[in-house]
Design a protein around this motif. Structure first.
Motif, PDB file in Angstrom:
ATOM      1  N   THR A   1       0.833  -1.201   0.000  1.00  0.00           N
ATOM      2  CA  THR A   1       0.000   0.000   0.000  1.00  0.00           C
ATOM      3  C   THR A   1       0.867   1.251   0.000  1.00  0.00           C
ATOM      4  N   THR A   2       1.955   1.222   0.772  1.00  0.00           N
ATOM      5  CA  THR A   2       2.835   2.390   0.866  1.00  0.00           C
ATOM      6  C   THR A   2       3.460   2.717  -0.485  1.00  0.00           C
ATOM      7  N   LEU A   3       3.901   1.700  -1.218  1.00  0.00           N
ATOM      8  CA  LEU A   3       4.497   1.938  -2.535  1.00  0.00           C
ATOM      9  C   LEU A   3       3.501   2.606  -3.477  1.00  0.00           C
ATOM     10  N   THR A   4       2.279   2.075  -3.499  1.00  0.00           N
ATOM     11  CA  THR A   4       1.263   2.664  -4.370  1.00  0.00           C
ATOM     12  C   THR A   4       0.906   4.069  -3.911  1.00  0.00           C
ATOM     13  N   ALA A   5       0.770   4.245  -2.595  1.00  0.00           N
ATOM     14  CA  ALA A   5       0.402   5.557  -2.061  1.00  0.00           C
ATOM     15  C   ALA A   5       1.454   6.603  -2.407  1.00  0.00           C
ATOM     16  N   LEU A   6       2.732   6.256  -2.255  1.00  0.00           N
ATOM     17  CA  LEU A   6       3.788   7.214  -2.574  1.00  0.00           C
ATOM     18  C   LEU A   6       3.749   7.591  -4.050  1.00  0.00           C
ATOM     19  N   CYS A   7       3.503   6.622  -4.909  1.00  0.00           N
ATOM     20  CA  CYS A   7       3.429   6.914  -6.344  1.00  0.00           C
ATOM     21  C   CYS A   7       2.291   7.889  -6.635  1.00  0.00           C
ATOM     22  N   ARG A   8       1.125   7.659  -6.023  1.00  0.00           N
ATOM     23  CA  ARG A   8      -0.019   8.548  -6.259  1.00  0.00           C
ATOM     24  C   ARG A   8       0.246   9.943  -5.690  1.00  0.00           C
ATOM     25  N   LEU A   9       0.860  10.015  -4.519  1.00  0.00           N
ATOM     26  CA  LEU A   9       1.173  11.323  -3.936  1.00  0.00           C
ATOM     27  C   LEU A   9       2.230  12.049  -4.763  1.00  0.00           C
ATOM     28  N   MET A  10       3.181  11.312  -5.311  1.00  0.00           N
ATOM     29  CA  MET A  10       4.181  11.935  -6.186  1.00  0.00           C
ATOM     30  C   MET A  10       3.526  12.493  -7.447  1.00  0.00           C
ATOM     31  N   GLN A  11       2.555  11.772  -7.985  1.00  0.00           N
ATOM     32  CA  GLN A  11       1.838  12.284  -9.147  1.00  0.00           C
ATOM     33  C   GLN A  11       1.087  13.564  -8.801  1.00  0.00           C
ATOM     34  N   ALA A  12       0.481  13.594  -7.606  1.00  0.00           N
ATOM     35  CA  ALA A  12      -0.217  14.807  -7.177  1.00  0.00           C
ATOM     36  C   ALA A  12       0.768  15.958  -6.987  1.00  0.00           C
ATOM     37  N   GLU A  13       1.947  15.671  -6.434  1.00  0.00           N
ATOM     38  CA  GLU A  13       2.956  16.717  -6.247  1.00  0.00           C
ATOM     39  C   GLU A  13       3.477  17.220  -7.593  1.00  0.00           C
ATOM     40  N   ASP A  14       3.630  16.329  -8.550  1.00  0.00           N
ATOM     41  CA  ASP A  14       4.085  16.744  -9.872  1.00  0.00           C
ATOM     42  C   ASP A  14       3.062  17.664 -10.531  1.00  0.00           C
ATOM     43  N   GLU A  15       1.793  17.321 -10.396  1.00  0.00           N
ATOM     44  CA  GLU A  15       0.742  18.173 -10.958  1.00  0.00           C
ATOM     45  C   GLU A  15       0.714  19.529 -10.265  1.00  0.00           C
ATOM     46  N   LEU A  16       0.846  19.536  -8.940  1.00  0.00           N
ATOM     47  CA  LEU A  16       0.867  20.799  -8.197  1.00  0.00           C
ATOM     48  C   LEU A  16       2.081  21.635  -8.587  1.00  0.00           C
ATOM     49  N   LEU A  17       3.223  20.987  -8.761  1.00  0.00           N
ATOM     50  CA  LEU A  17       4.447  21.698  -9.137  1.00  0.00           C
ATOM     51  C   LEU A  17       4.271  22.419 -10.467  1.00  0.00           C
ATOM     52  N   ARG A  18       3.608  21.774 -11.406  1.00  0.00           N
ATOM     53  CA  ARG A  18       3.406  22.390 -12.720  1.00  0.00           C
ATOM     54  C   ARG A  18       2.374  23.515 -12.655  1.00  0.00           C
ATOM     55  N   LYS A  19       1.409  23.396 -11.769  1.00  0.00           N
ATOM     56  CA  LYS A  19       0.435  24.478 -11.623  1.00  0.00           C
ATOM     57  C   LYS A  19       1.063  25.711 -10.985  1.00  0.00           C
ATOM     58  N   VAL A  20       1.933  25.501 -10.017  1.00  0.00           N
ATOM     59  CA  VAL A  20       2.521  26.626  -9.286  1.00  0.00           C
ATOM     60  C   VAL A  20       3.687  27.239 -10.049  1.00  0.00           C
ATOM     61  N   LEU A  21       4.541  26.410 -10.638  1.00  0.00           N
ATOM     62  CA  LEU A  21       5.777  26.900 -11.246  1.00  0.00           C
ATOM     63  C   LEU A  21       5.766  26.868 -12.763  1.00  0.00           C
ATOM     64  N   GLY A  22       4.652  26.478 -13.367  1.00  0.00           N
ATOM     65  CA  GLY A  22       4.567  26.506 -14.819  1.00  0.00           C
ATOM     66  C   GLY A  22       4.747  25.134 -15.437  1.00  0.00           C
ATOM     67  N   PRO A  23       4.407  25.005 -16.737  1.00  0.00           N
ATOM     68  CA  PRO A  23       4.496  23.693 -17.414  1.00  0.00           C
ATOM     69  C   PRO A  23       5.900  23.107 -17.414  1.00  0.00           C
ATOM     70  N   ASP A  24       6.915  23.962 -17.478  1.00  0.00           N
ATOM     71  CA  ASP A  24       8.311  23.506 -17.420  1.00  0.00           C
ATOM     72  C   ASP A  24       8.948  24.073 -16.155  1.00  0.00           C
ATOM     73  N   PRO A  25       8.634  23.473 -15.017  1.00  0.00           N
ATOM     74  CA  PRO A  25       9.088  24.061 -13.747  1.00  0.00           C
ATOM     75  C   PRO A  25      10.605  24.038 -13.630  1.00  0.00           C
ATOM     76  N   PRO A  26      11.186  25.135 -13.108  1.00  0.00           N
ATOM     77  CA  PRO A  26      12.643  25.162 -12.907  1.00  0.00           C
ATOM     78  C   PRO A  26      13.089  24.301 -11.733  1.00  0.00           C
ATOM     79  N   LEU A  27      12.137  23.849 -10.928  1.00  0.00           N
ATOM     80  CA  LEU A  27      12.460  23.032  -9.757  1.00  0.00           C
ATOM     81  C   LEU A  27      12.201  21.565 -10.080  1.00  0.00           C
ATOM     82  N   PRO A  28      13.207  20.690 -10.025  1.00  0.00           N
ATOM     83  CA  PRO A  28      12.973  19.267 -10.310  1.00  0.00           C
ATOM     84  C   PRO A  28      12.121  18.623  -9.220  1.00  0.00           C
TER      85      PRO A  28
END
Length: 671
Positions: free
Chosen positions: A300-327
């Motif tokens: 469950t933890t592996l799947t949960a981390l993957c889903r949370l990482m996807q949510a963080e990636d989407e948030l990163l692009r919303k806040v910092l733009g489609p090509d975020p300068p922050l990896p």
């Protein structure tokens, strides 16, 4: 002649008229030329008079435009002198309290005024004031960015994470009406404000807020995973208690246990829980149960981390733009390292189980490895950007390598353990050995993880492997064949420890039959026959051989009824008038006495033998009857009516039916 003269006279007259017209035309032309010359002179005089006025008028117009532009610029400059006083209250108030639009507008004005003074009057006192005010505004924006993140960034609740994991499962039974809403790490209004602040700062090459974003979101992600981990511990601690009754409490799901997507849960159950249903296994200890729960929670933890990482990636692009300068790596690396370290620790625990020869626990790593292989593409898609670092991208492949190495060593250790299994305590009743049941549990469950097992197992027969259409099944078939070969040899060596040859045969029968039935029941035999087509026939032949060896235990019983030395001929018995000699009567008595004694002794010994498989047990009883009863019936029928004794009950103790009933009680210690 007169006509010619007349024509000449007319022509002369015409010439005169033409000359008069020509003279008149010439006179008119001269008059027109005089008029045009006079007009030209007047135009030249007018031009000499008007042209200076025109030039002067143009100069006056340009001067007027210059004056107007100068006045406009002067007005702007005058306004720039007042920007610091006008913008200072707005900037001092800060961008918070829904004041972001006003604040950014004031910052634009300050920046414009600052740039003017830096370019035109860098030593002006107003330039210093504007620079200080601009820096104050930048600091305020960065502080507001961090404050918004800190105020609205909260760890995701374990229940929300579990709902997200279950919603992602393609086999989830959750109805659309009850499906979990998409995860929103931050409110939409906050995301919009953060995006505007970040865009304004990044246009001016100000990147300090990126570090704050990475630190804050990384901390939130770690805390979310920590909350899920504690939820798992709470669920496992209360797993032995009755579930709480449903209530209308607002903390809905507070006592909810961890859930794994159905396909993973089924795989886990196949790999870990079926072992408790197999005969001959030791009772599962609480430590093993905790290990099973940890594996389920880790999936469950592996799947949960993957889903949370996807949510963080989407948030990163919303806040910092489609090509975020922050990896994304800077946000997820800490949580990813923690989760992969848990997997490595789990592999370490399995290694310790293997050191205790607890190979059933090895099965728990197969669903983990298989799940890591499934999630690897999702992780790689998140961490494979051009700005992503290698540290995060290498974590999951590194975990997969650790799991594969651990499983490979564990499975090879299983072969060595079976080969060098200590003598230990043999079952007194010849039942299935614990080694056999444990080994078959491991082999059966490998079939549920063919792909993962194929990536782990070493290949010995490269020629056969290269010709196979399914390399994973071919590798599994070779491994199972190798384990079964070693197991058969070990069991044969163990069986020699029994002094009773019949018990040796029963022990081998039980184990061979158990292995064959396990192979057929699990479908593993079909896989093994890809490499060893005659394996099933080999086991059946060995079972028949051991049955023949077992049947030799009845030779002592049948010795007395085969009548090697016949005291009375069949014809004499049929005549009914033959008189027995004392020697013949004694011989008959000895035969019945010996038969009864050996039958009772054989019954006493073999009723304690264990044949747990009903089919095998009944087949042995049936073979015994077919082997003994016809011969005994002939012997019994021959002498039952012969008066060889005055006490027939002493010698004719068992009728053929009673012998049959007695054989039915074999292999039953409770009889």
């Amino acid at each position: 002649m007169d006509g010619v003269q007349l024509k000449v006279a007319r022509q002369v007259e015409n010439i005169k008229l033409f000359q008069e017209a020509l003279a008149k035309s010439s006179q008119l032309s001269k008059g027109m030329c005089n008029i045009l010359s006079s007009f030209d002179e007047r135009l030249m005089k007018l031009e000499r008079t008007i042209l200076p006025v025109y030039h002067e008028t143009g100069n006056l117009q340009r001067r007027q435009e210059n004056i107007e532009r100068t006045l406009a610029q002067l007005e702007e400059v005058v306004q720039l002198y007042g920007v610091s006083q006008m913008a200072k209250p707005k900037i001092s108030q800060g961008p918070g309290d829904q004041n972001l639009d006003t604040f950014l507008e004031a910052m634009e004005q300050v920046e414009k005024a600052r740039d003017y003074f830096e370019q035109n009057s860098p030593h002006n006192i107003e330039a210093n004031l504007l620079e200080q005010l601009f820096n104050e505004g930048v600091t305020g924006l960065q502080a507001e960015f961090e404050a918004l993140l800190a105020r609205h960034s909260r760890p995701v609740s374990p229940v929300a994470i579990l709902d997200l994991v279950e919603a992602e499962c393609p086999q989830s039974s959750t109805s659309p009406a009850n499906a979990a809403a998409p995860l929103e790490p931050l409110p939409a209004a906050v995301v919009n404000d953060l995006s505007r602040i970040s865009s304004w700062l990044r246009k001016r090459n100000l990147t300090e807020h990126l570090d704050a974003y990475a630190t804050q979101r990384s901390r939130v992600l770690v805390r979310s995973m920590q909350g899920l981990r504690e939820h798992h511990k709470t669920g496992s601690a209360s797993s032995g208690t009755l579930p709480p009754q449903p209530s209308s409490s607002p903390q809905l799901g507070a006592n909810r246990k961890s859930r794994v997507p159905r396909r993973l849960h089924d795989a886990l159950m196949r790999g870990l829980r079926r072992a408790t249903d197999v005969a001959g296994l030791q009772e599962v200890t609480s430590r093993d149960e905790l290990l099973d729960q940890e594996v389920e929670a880790y999936l469950t933890t592996l799947t949960a981390l993957c889903r949370l990482m996807q949510a963080e990636d989407e948030l990163l692009r919303k806040v910092l733009g489609p090509d975020p300068p922050l990896p994304l790596e800077r946000v997820v690396l800490s949580a990813l390292e923690t989760v992969t370290q848990e997997g490595e620790a789990l592999a370490g625990r399995v290694k310790r189980c293997v050191a205790r020869h607890d190979f059933v626990s090895v099965l728990c790593l197969f669903p983990v490895l298989q799940h890591v292989r499934v999630l690897r593409k999702d992780y790689e898609s998140l961490l494979s950007g051009p700005t992503s670092g290698r540290a995060a991208a290498a974590r999951l492949p590194g975990l997969a390598v650790t799991l594969q190495t651990t499983l490979n060593k564990a499975l090879e250790e299983l072969v060595d353990s079976v080969k060098g299994d200590p003598e230990g305590k043999m079952p007194r009743d010849g039942t299935v050995h614990e080694l056999t049941s444990n080994v078959m549990v491991v082999l059966e469950q490998l079939l549920g993880f063919v792909e993962a097992a194929g990536a782990v197992l070493a290949v010995w027969d490269l020629a056969s492997f290269s010709q196979s259409r399914d390399p994973n099944r071919a590798a599994l078939a070779q491994y199972v064949t190798r384990v079964l070969s070693v197991l058969n040899l070990t069991l044969y060596n163990k069986s020699v420890r029994y002094e009773d040859q019949a018990l040796q045969a029963v022990f081998r029968l039980n184990n061979l039959h158990y292995v064959l039935r396990a192979l057929v029941r699990s479908g593993l035999l079909e896989v093994v026959q890809m490499y060893e087509p005659t394996l099933g026939q080999q086991y059946e032949e060995q079972i028949r051989d051991q049955k023949r060896l077992y049947s030799q235990s009845w030779s002592r019983v049948l010795h007395y009824v085969l009548e090697v030395d016949r005291p009375l001929s069949t014809s004499a018995v049929a005549a009914g008038g033959a008189k027995l000699r004392d020697k013949d009567r004694q011989t008959i008595k000895d035969k019945f006495t010996g038969f009864n004694r050996e039958l009772e002794e054989l019954y006493r010994v073999q009723k304690a033998y264990a044949v747990p498989d009903v089919e095998l047990r009944e087949s042995l009883k049936r073979d015994n009857k077919e082997f003994v009863l016809p011969k005994y019936k002939i012997f019994y029928d021959k002498y039952v009516s012969v008066p060889f004794t005055k006490n027939p009950d002493k010698y004719l103790k068992y009728t053929p039916l009673q012998v049959s009933n007695l054989i039915d009680q074999f292999f039953d210690a409770a009889a």
